[in-house]
Design a protein around this motif. Structure first.
Motif, PDB file in Angstrom:
ATOM      1  N   ARG A   1       0.712  -1.190  -0.018  1.00 35.57           N
ATOM      2  CA  ARG A   1       0.137  -0.013  -0.176  1.00 35.57           C
ATOM      3  C   ARG A   1       1.089   1.259  -0.047  1.00 35.57           C
ATOM      4  N   PRO A   2       1.190   1.720  -1.075  1.00 37.31           N
ATOM      5  CA  PRO A   2       2.249   2.715  -1.376  1.00 37.31           C
ATOM      6  C   PRO A   2       1.749   4.216  -0.364  1.00 37.31           C
ATOM      7  N   TYR A   3       0.448   4.346  -0.168  1.00 39.92           N
ATOM      8  CA  TYR A   3      -0.132   5.398   0.531  1.00 39.92           C
ATOM      9  C   TYR A   3       0.500   5.316   2.079  1.00 39.92           C
TER      10      TYR A   3
ATOM     11  N   TRP B   1      -4.706   9.858  -3.707  1.00 40.76           N
ATOM     12  CA  TRP B   1      -5.005  10.989  -2.972  1.00 40.76           C
ATOM     13  C   TRP B   1      -6.040  11.623  -3.962  1.00 40.76           C
ATOM     14  N   ASN B   2      -6.263  11.250  -5.019  1.00 40.17           N
ATOM     15  CA  ASN B   2      -7.256  11.510  -5.737  1.00 40.17           C
ATOM     16  C   ASN B   2      -8.735  11.101  -5.251  1.00 40.17           C
ATOM     17  N   VAL B   3      -8.500  10.070  -4.826  1.00 40.26           N
ATOM     18  CA  VAL B   3      -9.923   9.491  -3.965  1.00 40.26           C
ATOM     19  C   VAL B   3      -9.970  10.290  -2.681  1.00 40.26           C
ATOM     20  N   ILE B   4      -8.985  10.386  -2.226  1.00 44.81           N
ATOM     21  CA  ILE B   4      -9.096  11.163  -0.720  1.00 44.81           C
ATOM     22  C   ILE B   4      -9.746  12.635  -1.199  1.00 44.81           C
TER      23      ILE B   4
ATOM     24  N   LEU C   1       4.580  10.773  -8.629  1.00 48.01           N
ATOM     25  CA  LEU C   1       4.161  10.336  -9.945  1.00 48.01           C
ATOM     26  C   LEU C   1       3.721   8.867  -9.897  1.00 48.01           C
ATOM     27  N   HIS C   2       3.739   8.313  -8.615  1.00 41.90           N
ATOM     28  CA  HIS C   2       3.540   6.828  -8.633  1.00 41.90           C
ATOM     29  C   HIS C   2       1.915   6.995  -8.872  1.00 41.90           C
ATOM     30  N   PRO C   3       1.616   6.031  -9.910  1.00 37.35           N
ATOM     31  CA  PRO C   3       0.133   5.952 -10.075  1.00 37.35           C
ATOM     32  C   PRO C   3      -0.734   5.508  -8.981  1.00 37.35           C
ATOM     33  N   HIS C   4      -0.266   4.874  -8.163  1.00 34.35           N
ATOM     34  CA  HIS C   4      -1.127   4.222  -7.083  1.00 34.35           C
ATOM     35  C   HIS C   4      -1.286   5.380  -5.832  1.00 34.35           C
ATOM     36  N   GLU C   5      -0.250   6.226  -5.753  1.00 38.55           N
ATOM     37  CA  GLU C   5      -0.337   7.076  -4.894  1.00 38.55           C
ATOM     38  C   GLU C   5      -1.257   8.465  -5.261  1.00 38.55           C
ATOM     39  N   ILE C   6      -0.840   8.841  -6.634  1.00 38.62           N
ATOM     40  CA  ILE C   6      -1.674   9.830  -7.054  1.00 38.62           C
ATOM     41  C   ILE C   6      -3.232   9.385  -7.135  1.00 38.62           C
TER      42      ILE C   6
END
Lengths: 397, 423
Positions: free
Chosen positions: B226-228, B308-311, B300-305
């Motif tokens: 979970r990169p977040y 954060w988009n979801v949040i 720019l890690h797609p998972h992270e972005i």
């Protein structure tokens, strides 16, 4: 010929699906039948069918009328001569032929199984010695045994049930092979799976086979096929990536379990001890492959009668019927590479069922094994290699 | 001389009898709702939740880390009095410690109800795993609770002895037992208590920061899948937001208990001091969260972005903007900005309450969004909102915490009998 259970004369379900070719044959047959001729009823099933389809006479629709006698003759032609066959083996030919003949009589009901075994027990023990005595006794633990328990126990070959003996013999075989090692059931393997993505057609048979083999409840699916579409029309490709548990060499799930309920075994499989798992789902969070599933206690009761009556002996433990509040309900579950099958010398259900032969199971430790060679090929890769998990599931691109 | 102080009339509990009835009725309602929801949870199993194998952690885990944070924060505030001897803080020492103990109890209740096999809750003390943060955590929690209880004992012992001295019969026995029979009220015994209180606090500080709450952050941060969560700053933010919520809670309790139980005036200097602490923690918490967000997005890690988009823009973004940003940072910051407001108990109660509620959203926004993004492309996305059973059990467990706190506040000398500071 006996009836299939539940196959009443008023049912029409026996009519096979009607593919175009057989329809053509059927029409052809009808057109070429001499007027007024009657076709002999072949058996009861065909009669049932005939009754259900009003105007087609007695012919079994869709099936060409090859004479039964012709077929029997063909089988007889192909059948090897028992004496010739038995001459090639060390054992006594006469005894073999006599046992085979009597076995047919048992099948026909002319003598009982008890009489048969009592008759040949001594001779077989003399002839085969230790090998015979170590033969699994078919009557032990079998619910539908054809030999009475008393007779079974009086026999020389009384070492246990088929199941236990086959497991043990698999281990013994492995030791016997010595350095060669390898092969399913050898007992010294590091199990690995290689999935050829060029051969995978995305049919999901592995997912279905896994569900029925492991009897997983709703929401639990040890194997899924991840289907991805790439590109834009008209340049679109689709990849199907089957995803079992990776059985990682460095499993994050094992790392995080607070009670060591999940651990790596010598054979490479990551085990779960359902009796120890507290259901905290930390492993579920930690798995980079989403391969772990929590058993929320749901059932297929609405879909299937007695859905929970039979469970799979996962990790070699038979837990009997699925019951509320009993493990594995409230535990984490995942693919075990069908350890219970591997121990019997069988491939995992997904490997066995794969229609394109895309999935391969074998010993990664044995450099001569198919999977080891495939895992070494330039096409091979692992999922999320940079995670450092080192999966024992390889893919061929 | 402290022992000659006039405030020796020991009468803890509500000043207003009607308020007491109303409060207990309210808490009883919470506990009753919780009891019914817990019944549904136990009979229905985990299927009574909206959790799935894709989102296996939800409201209970969020509340668990929330209460661990509240406890760690409240404890660290208490050490300002008993370890760092910050002037004027002794008044809230016991309040903070007692709230920390209750918060831990509630946190463990949340851990318990979250287990798939609640009957196996003691297994982590039988079998362990050295590499598991969770395995270490459960032990740290036990050690931490022991430290808290030890501290509260040494902080309160002399007053327990005084109360035992002044009462008779069952009451005397009760307070004497709580004082573990040490009924000496001399200066020497007080010095002994102070010494040991400080020692326990010195052990407790690293335990609370690095093991209990930092460790709870580590529990998430080690999940590389979970990169977040998988960042070094993550456990630090955990501790800072714990301090934020703990300080707010202590401030809230201090005002309410002084007003409603002791019937006294709130010390505006102490209130201002707590309020300034709160400002500091809000600034650091918001700044570190901003840094964390920036690093995540800059990677720019797609998972992270995506996460954060979801949040920030997903269906639950209201919890981020309104509760996390609004209630735990912006709104209290406005209330804390003016010196005269910082010295007004009513305003500070609202500011404290706002933070205490806002941090709940912080915890939810830690736990849930990381599970919305699938760990691999091709696996389904997660979505989660707690069921009524999950809300009900949570309300019930919070009710149990309120009940325990109220019972304690009504019986224990949480306000130092000798007036508080540096006698």
């Amino acid at each position: 010929m006996g009836r299939i259970p539940g196959d009443g004369p008023d049912q029409t379900v026996l009519v096979p699906p009607f593919p175009p070719v057989s329809a053509y044959v059927y029409v052809y047959e009808r057109q070429n039948r001499p007027a007024g001729s009657t076709v002999r009823r072949r058996d009861e099933r065909s009669r049932v069918v005939a009754m259900s389809t009003a105007d087609d006479g007695d012919v079994f629709p869709g099936v060409p009328d090859v004479g039964k006698a012709d077929l029997d003759a063909m089988v007889e032609d192909e059948r090897p001569d028992p004496r010739e066959e038995l001459a090639d083996v060390e054992a006594d030919t006469d005894l073999g032929v006599a046992m085979a003949e009597d076995a047919k009589r048992v099948a026909r009901g002319e003598i009982t199984g008890d009489e048969y075994w009592e008759k040949y027990d001594e001779a077989a023990a003399d002839e085969f010695g230790e090998a015979y005595r170590e033969t699994p006794n078919p009557a032990v633990d079998a619910g539908d045994q054809t030999v009475s328990t008393e007779t079974a126990e009086s026999l020389s070959c009384a070492v246990g049930s088929m199941d236990t003996v086959s497991t043990e013999s698999a281990q013994v075989d492995g030791e016997g092979r010595g350095d060669a090692g390898g092969g399913i059931g050898a007992g010294d393997e590091t199990w690995g799976m290689v999935i050829d993505l060029q051969k995978c057609v995305g049919c999901d048979s592995c997912t279905v086979a896994c569900k029925s083999e492991n009897r997983t409840p709703p929401g639990v699916s040890y194997n899924v096929v991840m289907e991805e579409e790439h590109g834009e029309f008209p340049n679109v490709t689709r990849t199907n990536v089957p995803r079992p548990c990776m059985q990682c060499d460095n499993p994050p799930c094992v790392q995080v379990c607070p009670v060591s309920a999940t651990y790596k075994m010598d054979d490479g499989v990551v085990n779960i001890d359902y009796d120890r798992c507290i259901g905290c789902r930390y492993c579920n969070i930690a798995c980079p492959y989403g391969a772990r599933y929590f058993d929320f206690g749901e059932n297929y009761d609405d879909e299937v009668d007695g859905a929970g009556e039979v469970t799979s002996p996962e990790y070699g433990v038979d837990r009997g019927p699925r019951e509320e509040g009993e493990s594995p309900i409230g535990n984490i579950r995942k693919c075990s590479f069908c350890t219970h099958r591997l121990e019997r010398g069988e491939e995992p259900a997904c490997v066995e069922t794969c229609i394109g032969d895309a999935r391969n199971m074998g010993d990664l430790d044995n450099p001569e094994s198919e999977v080891a060679k495939m895992a070494d090929s330039s096409r091979a890769f692992q999922l999320k290699e940079d995670e450092g998990t080192d999966p024992n599931v390889y893919y061929l691109k | 001389m402290a022992t000659q102080h006039t405030r020796f009339d020991f009468d803890p509990g509500f000043e207003d009898g009607r308020l007491r009835v109303a409060w207990y009725a309210f808490v009883a309602a919470l506990v009753a709702v919780g009891a019914y929801a817990t019944y549904l949870r136990i009979t229905g199993g985990m299927a009574s939740t909206n959790l799935t194998s894709i989102v296996p952690w939800g409201a209970w885990v969020a509340f668990y880390i929330y209460f661990v944070g509240l406890s760690a924060g409240a404890f660290l505030v208490s050490t300002m009095a008993n370890v760092f001897e910050v002037e004027g803080m002794h008044r809230i020492d016991r309040d903070a410690l007692f709230a920390a103990i209750i918060s831990m109890a509630v946190a463990l209740l949340f851990v318990w109800i979250d287990l798939g096999r609640m009957d196996r809750m003691y297994f982590p003390f039988i079998w362990r795993q050295l590499t598991s943060a969770l395995s270490w955590e459960v032990h740290a929690y036990v050690a931490y609770i022991a430290i808290l209880v030890t501290e509260l004992y040494f902080s309160m012992r002399i007053d327990l002895a005084r109360v035992a001295d002044r009462t008779s019969g069952l009451k005397e026995r009760f307070y004497a037992t709580l004082a573990l029979g040490r009924l000496d009220t001399s200066e020497a015994s007080r010095a002994f208590d102070r010494r040991w209180l400080k020692r326990a606090g010195v052990v407790g500080i690293p335990l609370a920061i690095f093991m209990v709450h930092g460790g709870t952050g580590v529990l998430f941060a080690v999940s590389k899948a979970r990169p977040y969560w998988n960042s070094g700053l993550f456990p630090v933010i955990f501790v800072i937001s714990a301090l934020l919520s703990g300080t707010a809670l202590v401030m809230l309790i201090y005002v309410l208990r002084t007003r409603l139980f002791d019937g006294e005036a709130v010390d505006p200097d102490l209130l201002d001091r707590l309020a300034q602490l709160l400002i500091g923690f809000i600034v650091v918490d918001a700044a570190l969260t901003a840094i964390e967000t920036f690093i995540a997005i800059a990677s720019l890690h797609p998972h992270e972005i995506e996460t954060w988009n979801v949040i920030m823009y997903g269906p639950m973004s209201w919890s981020f903007w309104w509760f996390m940003v609004g209630f735990s940072w912006v709104f209290p910051m406005v209330l804390l900005s003016k010196r005269s407001w910082r010295r007004t108990p009513g305003v500070m109660v609202i500011a404290g309450l706002s933070v205490v509620i806002g941090i709940i959203a912080v915890r939810f926004n830690i736990v849930v969004p990381a599970q919305v993004m699938p760990v691999m492309e091709g696996l389904p996305h997660g979505s989660y909102f707690p069921t009524l059973v999950e809300w009900g059990t949570s309300v019930g467990m919070i009710g149990v915490g309120l009940l325990l706190y109220t019972l304690g506040a009504e019986t224990l000398p949480l306000t130092p009998l000798s007036g508080g500071d540096h006698e």
